[in-house]
Design an enzyme around this catalytic site. Structure first.
Site, mmCIF file in Angstrom:
data_model
loop_
_atom_site.group_PDB
_atom_site.id
_atom_site.type_symbol
_atom_site.label_atom_id
_atom_site.label_comp_id
_atom_site.label_asym_id
_atom_site.label_seq_id
_atom_site.Cartn_x
_atom_site.Cartn_y
_atom_site.Cartn_z
ATOM 1 N N LEU A 63 0.809 -1.215 0.000
ATOM 2 C CA LEU A 63 0.000 0.000 0.000
ATOM 3 C C LEU A 63 0.846 1.272 0.000
ATOM 4 C CD1 LEU A 63 -2.942 -0.946 2.373
ATOM 5 C CD2 LEU A 63 -2.991 -0.685 -0.124
ATOM 6 N N GLU A 64 2.093 1.164 0.398
ATOM 7 C CA GLU A 64 2.976 2.321 0.409
ATOM 8 C C GLU A 64 3.705 2.531 -0.922
ATOM 9 O OE1 GLU A 64 1.600 1.266 4.096
ATOM 10 O OE2 GLU A 64 3.027 -0.056 3.068
ATOM 11 N N ALA A 86 4.741 -8.584 -2.908
ATOM 12 C CA ALA A 86 3.896 -9.784 -2.899
ATOM 13 C C ALA A 86 2.790 -9.613 -1.877
ATOM 14 C CB ALA A 86 4.731 -11.017 -2.577
ATOM 15 N N VAL A 87 1.576 -9.824 -2.343
ATOM 16 C CA VAL A 87 0.404 -9.837 -1.473
ATOM 17 C C VAL A 87 -0.112 -11.272 -1.507
ATOM 18 C CG1 VAL A 87 -1.867 -8.843 -1.010
ATOM 19 C CG2 VAL A 87 -0.095 -7.447 -2.103
ATOM 20 N N ILE A 88 0.006 -11.956 -0.374
ATOM 21 C CA ILE A 88 -0.355 -13.371 -0.297
ATOM 22 C C ILE A 88 -1.635 -13.500 0.517
ATOM 23 C CG2 ILE A 88 0.405 -15.650 0.473
ATOM 24 C CD1 ILE A 88 3.321 -14.633 -0.014
ATOM 25 N N GLU A 91 -6.468 -15.109 5.772
ATOM 26 C CA GLU A 91 -7.803 -15.568 6.151
ATOM 27 C C GLU A 91 -8.825 -14.443 6.192
ATOM 28 O OE1 GLU A 91 -7.485 -17.732 9.785
ATOM 29 O OE2 GLU A 91 -6.048 -19.158 8.955
ATOM 30 N N HIS A 94 -8.543 -8.507 4.034
ATOM 31 C CA HIS A 94 -7.426 -7.572 3.862
ATOM 32 C C HIS A 94 -6.669 -7.821 2.554
ATOM 33 C CE1 HIS A 94 -4.599 -4.585 5.219
ATOM 34 N NE2 HIS A 94 -3.580 -5.420 5.079
ATOM 35 N N ASN A 119 3.980 -3.203 -13.147
ATOM 36 C CA ASN A 119 3.425 -3.740 -11.904
ATOM 37 C C ASN A 119 3.873 -5.181 -11.707
ATOM 38 O OD1 ASN A 119 1.940 -4.608 -9.734
ATOM 39 N ND2 ASN A 119 -0.053 -4.042 -10.582
ATOM 40 N N ARG A 133 6.396 -17.815 -9.175
ATOM 41 C CA ARG A 133 6.204 -16.749 -10.152
ATOM 42 C C ARG A 133 7.244 -15.633 -10.078
ATOM 43 N NH1 ARG A 133 1.551 -19.145 -9.099
ATOM 44 N NH2 ARG A 133 -0.155 -19.171 -10.586
#
Length: 155
Positions: A63-64, A86-88, A91, A94, A119, A133
């Site tokens: 987000l930064e 990386a956004v993993i 649960e 978010h 990106n 990846r």
């Protein structure tokens, strides 16, 4: 890709000679981010970008990234920018917020400043997918950034 003899066509160009590149990397999921960075840097060098024409900025999370990219873009010192992270999936909801808002932020900065942004913020279901990846996505981000910088030079 089809060729049309009756119109001018600008061919893709990933030459990095003289191209100035800013990279912003998230420190969250740092191992994956550094894997992206390794592949990205190697590809930039392979394409001819000199070390002195690159800068690396790290930020806490995805987000930064858009704010740091915006600041770099507004300096007019960079021909292309690259976002690495990386956004993993976890649960909670978010994951969707971070994935969507970081991508929206990148697009907004790119369109507002006219500086292309590649990106390479991975959005995956688990760490295994991210590791699988990161090498190709890091290298791909380098090529995308260079191609878009060279395209804008010609337009």
């Amino acid at each position: 890709m089809a060729h049309f003899d009756d119109i001018r066509e600008i061919e893709p160009d990933v030459s990095g000679l003289g191209v100035r590149v800013g990279i912003v990397m998230s420190r969250f999921n740092e191992d994956v981010s550094e894997g992206l960075l390794d592949a990205c840097r190697d590809e930039l060098v392979e394409c001819g970008v000199r070390a002195e024409d690159m800068i690396l900025i790290t930020v806490p999370g995805a987000l930064e990234i858009p704010l740091a990219l915006q600041k770099l873009a507004k300096t007019n010192n960079y021909d292309a920018l690259i976002a690495l992270g990386a956004v993993i999936r976890g649960e909670t909801f978010h994951f969707e917020v971070v994935a969507n808002e970081s991508a929206r932020g990148l697009m907004r900065v790119q369109l507002e400043t006219g500086v292309p942004i590649a990106n390479a913020i991975l959005t995956t279901d688990d760490e295994d997918q991210a590791y699988a990846r990161m090498t190709e996505k890091g290298a791909d981000a380098a090529r995308v950034a260079l191609e878009m910088a060279n395209l804008l030079f010609q337009l």
